[in-house]
Design a protein around this motif. Structure first.
Motif, PDB file in Angstrom:
ATOM      1  N   SER A 147       0.819  -1.217   0.000  1.00 40.68           N
ATOM      2  CA  SER A 147       0.000   0.000   0.000  1.00 40.68           C
ATOM      3  C   SER A 147       0.849   1.262   0.000  1.00 40.68           C
ATOM      4  N   LEU A 148       2.139   1.134   0.259  1.00 42.87           N
ATOM      5  CA  LEU A 148       2.990   2.324   0.277  1.00 42.87           C
ATOM      6  C   LEU A 148       3.429   2.748  -1.122  1.00 42.87           C
TER       7      LEU A 148
ATOM      8  N   ARG B  46      -2.231   5.325  -6.773  1.00 45.44           N
ATOM      9  CA  ARG B  46      -3.375   4.969  -5.934  1.00 45.44           C
ATOM     10  C   ARG B  46      -3.802   3.527  -6.196  1.00 45.44           C
ATOM     11  N   LYS B  47      -3.407   2.989  -7.358  1.00 45.94           N
ATOM     12  CA  LYS B  47      -3.749   1.603  -7.632  1.00 45.94           C
ATOM     13  C   LYS B  47      -3.079   0.653  -6.638  1.00 45.94           C
TER      14      LYS B  47
ATOM     15  N   LEU C 132      -3.157   0.973  -3.525  1.00 44.07           N
ATOM     16  CA  LEU C 132      -4.129   0.752  -2.441  1.00 44.07           C
ATOM     17  C   LEU C 132      -5.101  -0.347  -2.832  1.00 44.07           C
ATOM     18  N   TRP C 133      -5.566  -0.259  -4.073  1.00 40.41           N
ATOM     19  CA  TRP C 133      -6.537  -1.250  -4.535  1.00 40.41           C
ATOM     20  C   TRP C 133      -5.895  -2.633  -4.604  1.00 40.41           C
TER      21      TRP C 133
ATOM     22  N   SER D  44      -3.463  -3.685  -2.818  1.00 38.05           N
ATOM     23  CA  SER D  44      -3.277  -4.129  -1.450  1.00 38.05           C
ATOM     24  C   SER D  44      -4.582  -4.673  -0.872  1.00 38.05           C
TER      25      SER D  44
END
Lengths: 491, 319, 118
Positions: free
Chosen positions: A151-152, A156-157, A159-160, A162
């Motif tokens: 997630s780091l 922004r993908k 996050l998805w 993760s």
């Protein structure tokens, strides 16, 4: 102190993680993590030597003998994997400082290294333990820290990716938990060796069959075996570059280890063959994985993603070796575990260097890279050659042993398909080479070669790719004995 | 009952009621665990399933919105997949030993030693605590690490930087206008903290222990936060300090193991901590439970602060 | 068969709960609800373990001279650990959802995948 090595292997990074959090400053955290990882590597070398000379080591945690307490049980197989995981972590960590500084927000860098250490501790914990439930606990330590690391990523993908991995990973872990629970219901024990002794008595029951199925499916989710692989390309593509190199070189290896451990040690070598044609299924899935993932890899516009798909394909090769069920097949799989860690480490680290300088790993952005970053480009090419399986590289050694093993079983169509699969690897590596070497760089680009601190560990891996491709004595003899031991144990 | 609740969750589109139902589901399963003699598990499930987890979900919901957007369509492939899994479990039950049978393998091999000998070997009445803290103490160490890992993960995801130092007045979470609530809670917080300590050290004799105590302790602080706002809570409790405490708990646990190695035993072998093994066991258990309690409380507070911090920031953006 | 029904009733409840939870995880589009489903799924496994540890006529495993039959404490210990692991996963998942909602402006699987495509 030597007798405590098995536990030190795991608790060293485990206790280093919270200490690292207290330390605070990113530079300090990096140095500390690197030192810890290097120490873990040293321990794993000593362990491998000890096991090699004196046979398996058993260590009772809390002083309670198994099966009442939790046992750490180190044999050749997991000593070998402990070495792979800790050394790859060390080498990759050595080259990550700049890459992390560029890709992770400053106030999160310390947390990044804390998660890294936790992930390392989790993976080592899975490998070292001889207790089925303890596997689950450390699986979750490594998984939760992996979700954090992924997630780091900047996009922004990430996050998805993760979140998807969190859902799939938790389902997988829960499946394993169900399997362990069913085994416990039938045997009353959680210790792996104890299970191996007590399971044959109840092996005919449908409960044990279901337990086996749940464990295998759970592990395969973690392993990203086709068709359960959908989480992997996203996770690898959007995680910070260093994390991708680390995970690709270690996490899937640990999942393969679990598959081997549960199939061969716990359930016994010939258990799976009884009710369903598991071996054939493995070979078929492995082949499909090789072809479908390689084809998709050829179509990718982002190289990191292409190499991520290639990981799915490479897992296919490992599973084919397992599916053969022979000592030679098993040895080919174990060899490929080691070799694949080396080549994927090299490939993803060179991509990390590219991302550091270029800020992108898209194919179009790599035009003329060989003029701007000659050493990085060369490292990628050599890693790619190894992936394809060109002689004098480790890739050749794994393919060689795998093909020999299939021929031994008289499965020549499988052998031919494996070779055809390699041609697909030529295609996706060649695309990159063509762009890097035969296209002119955009005139405006001011890119310079990656810093020495990145190049040094990167080339260390590249040299290892070639060194172990020529001098194969160590991995070959270790894997041969490990494979024998696994099959002998099952009987 | 459990099934009815679960179906309710599946068909409901209002997330608020989904979370409410899931909290009820947590309570029901806690009840079920009591009837199954698993009092420790029930205690924990009540705290987690009906407490912490719905609380976090409510907070999340306040940020992401309450209603599902899309009407639900039955997914055939999902149904097939679920049916296969269900069928596999059904197959598994066929040859299972009957429920409650004392001669089932699970009751035979390893477990009897815990029941028959933990009294002499560990010396505390609660067998669950014995197994948890000693026989399988390393699992519990892993469990604390998992909690710590989650804390690190949430922190890295939701870190708001140093904005907390700005004097913000958060009205969203503040119920301090309610005088009665405020006074009642003020009176309540002290006993909750006291109860946490009781649970912490009473785990040897009855249900309870480090994890439950940590959750209760954190609950007290969360109640305080709800009433007086995040900022005043942050003033009382420095976040950096909480972070350090989360790490200290894990280290404390590990330190017990290291000390027992130095004293000549294996990792986490409490026998060698004192001359009399029974005393050693007792010291070891007290210290590791404390480690568990500290990490759990610190991580829970950290997680709640992170969630609530996002909520407050959102509130300010909307202004 | 009726015998079976009586002796395995608990396990079948587990099965139904597991299927419901699993279905919510796979089929539902809302991210929060997926996590709720995951919780149900996990809880069903907890019930499986705890049921396996119950001994008829036994009581809670806290030593007392007046009691001779205890339920099996080992599954209780394992499930305590599993519950903690479960809440840790939930917390991390929710934190991810909050970030996803900030990055995509939605907490629906479909919206996010549509945005990822372009």
């Amino acid at each position: 102190m030597l007798s405590h090595l098995p536990i030190l292997q795991v608790i060293l990074p485990l206790l280093a993680a919270p200490s690292c959090l207290i330390l605070g400053r990113p530079a300090l955290a990096w140095g500390f993590s690197f030192a810890t990882s290097a120490a873990a590597m040293l321990i794993s070398m000593l362990l491998l030597q000890q096991v090699w000379l004196e046979g398996p080591i058993s260590y009772f945690l809390g002083g309670w003998e198994a099966p009442w307490g939790i046992e750490y049980c180190i044999d050749l197989l997991n000593a070998f994997l402990l070495l792979i995981v800790s050394s790859l972590s060390t080498v990759v960590l050595a080259g990550t400082r700049q890459s992390v500084a560029a890709e992770v927000e400053p106030n999160k860098q310390t947390l990044f290294y804390v998660s890294w250490l936790l992930c390392l501790a989790g993976l080592l914990g899975i490998l070292a333990t001889g207790d089925a439930f303890n596997v689950f606990v450390f699986l979750e330590v490594s998984s939760l820290s992996t979700y954090t690391l992924i997630s780091l990523g900047r996009d922004r993908k990430a996050l998805w990716a993760s979140y998807q991995y969190l859902i799939v990973g938790t389902i997988g872990a829960t499946f394993i938990l169900i399997g362990i629970g069913l085994m416990y219901m039938m045997t009353g024990t959680l210790n792996m060796q104890d299970l191996a002794q007590r399971l044959p008595v109840v092996a005919d029951t449908r409960t044990v069959f279901a337990a086996y199925a749940f464990v295998i499916v759970g592990v395969c989710l973690k392993l990203a075996l086709f068709p359960l692989h959908l989480w992997l390309p996203n996770a690898y593509a959007y995680a910070p570059s260093a994390v991708t190199a680390f995970l690709a070189a270690t996490a899937t290896k640990v999942a393969v280890y679990l598959l081997i451990r549960f199939s061969f040690t716990v359930f016994g070598a010939d258990f799976g063959a009884m009710d369903i044609p598991l071996h054939q299924l493995f070979i078929a899935l492995g082949l499909i994985a090789v072809f479908s993932a390689s084809l998709v890899a050829i179509l990718q516009i982002d190289i990191k993603r292409a190499i991520a798909y290639s990981s799915v394909a490479q897992i296919g090769y490992m599973i084919i070796g397992l599916g053969l069920g022979s000592a030679a097949g098993l040895q080919a799989t174990l060899l490929h575990l080691f070799n694949h860690a080396l080549m994927k480490g090299a490939l993803f680290m060179s991509l990390a260097a590219v991302a550091l300088r270029m800020g992108s790993t898209r194919l179009d952005d790599l035009a003329g890279l060989s003029q701007r970053m000659p050493l990085t480009a060369m490292a990628f090419v050599l890693g790619g050659l190894s992936l394809i399986g060109v002689p004098l590289t480790v890739g050749f050694i794994s393919k060689w042993y795998l093909v020999i093993a299939t021929l031994e079983m008289g499965m020549w169509p499988v052998a031919v398909l494996i070779l055809v699969g390699s041609l697909l690897a030529v295609m996706y590596i060649w695309r990159v080479v063509e762009v890097m070497y035969f296209r002119d760089p955009p005139a405006s680009s001011q890119v310079s070669e990656a810093p020495v601190s990145v190049l040094l560990p990167l080339w260390l891996l590249v040299v290892a790719n070639i060194y172990f491709g020529i001098d194969t004595a160590l991995p070959v003899s270790v894997t041969a004995d490990a494979a024998q031991a696994l099959l002998g144990w099952g009987k | 009952m459990l099934i009815a609740t679960a179906i309710g969750i599946a068909v409901n589109r209002d997330l608020l009621s989904v979370v409410m139902l899931s909290s009820i589901y947590g309570l029901l399963s806690a009840n079920f665990f009591v009837t199954m003699d698993a009092v420790d598990v029930a205690f924990t499930e009540a705290a987690v399933g009906a407490g912490i987890s719905p609380l976090l979900m409510f907070t999340t919901m306040a940020i992401v919105g309450r209603y599902e957007k899309l009407p639900h369509r039955w997914s055939l492939s999902a149904l097939v997949l679920v049916s296969i899994t269900g069928a596999l479990l059904l197959v598994a039950t066929m040859d299972m030993p009957a429920f409650g049978a004392p001669d089932a393998p699970a009751q035979q091999h390893v477990a009897p030693r815990y029941i028959e000998q933990s009294g002499q070997e560990v010396g505390i009445p609660n067998i669950v605590t014995s197994v948890l803290a000693t026989y399988r103490g390393f699992d519990t160490f892993g469990e604390v690490t998992v909690i710590f890992t989650a804390g690190v993960g949430v922190l890295s995801l939701l870190m708001v930087g140093d904005r907390a130092t700005k004097p913000l007045s958060s009205h969203l979470l503040k119920a301090s206008q309610h005088k009665i609530l405020r006074i009642v809670s003020k009176v309540l917080i002290a006993p909750i903290l006291l109860f946490a300590l009781y649970v912490q050290f009473h785990g040897d004799y009855g249900p309870g222990g480090g994890f439950q105590a940590g959750v209760i302790f954190a609950a007290a602080i969360i109640v305080y936060t709800m009433l007086f706002g995040l900022d005043s809570a942050r003033q009382v409790i420095d976040q950096a300090w909480v972070r350090v405490m989360a790490a200290v708990g894990v280290l404390l646990y590990g330190a017990v193991g290291v000390v027992s190695m130095v004293n000549g035993g294996n990792f986490l072998d409490y026998d060698v901590l004192a001359k009399d093994p029974l005393h050693g066991q007792h010291y070891g258990i007290i210290v590791i439970e404390l480690g568990v309690g500290i990490t759990v409380a610190a991580v829970m507070v950290l997680i709640y602060f992170s969630f609530a911090g996002r909520l407050v920031d959102r509130g300010h953006q909307d202004d | 068969m009726t015998d079976m029904l009586l002796t395995h009733y608990n396990y079948w409840v587990v099965m139904v709960l597991m299927m419901i939870g699993f279905y919510i995880v796979i089929a539902q589009g809302n991210l929060v609800k997926k996590l709720v489903g995951l919780n149900i799924f996990q809880t069903s496994v907890f019930i499986l373990y705890i049921s396996a540890g119950k001994v008829s006529g036994g009581s809670a495993p806290i030593l007392d001279d007046a009691i001779s039959v205890y339920s099996n404490p080992l599954p209780h210990v394992l499930i305590l650990t599993a519950i903690v692991v479960g809440i840790a996963t939930t917390a991390l998942g929710l934190a991810l959802i909050i970030r996803l909602r900030e990055a995509y402006g939605s907490a629906e699987e479909k919206d996010i995948q549509e945005q990822n495509q372009c």
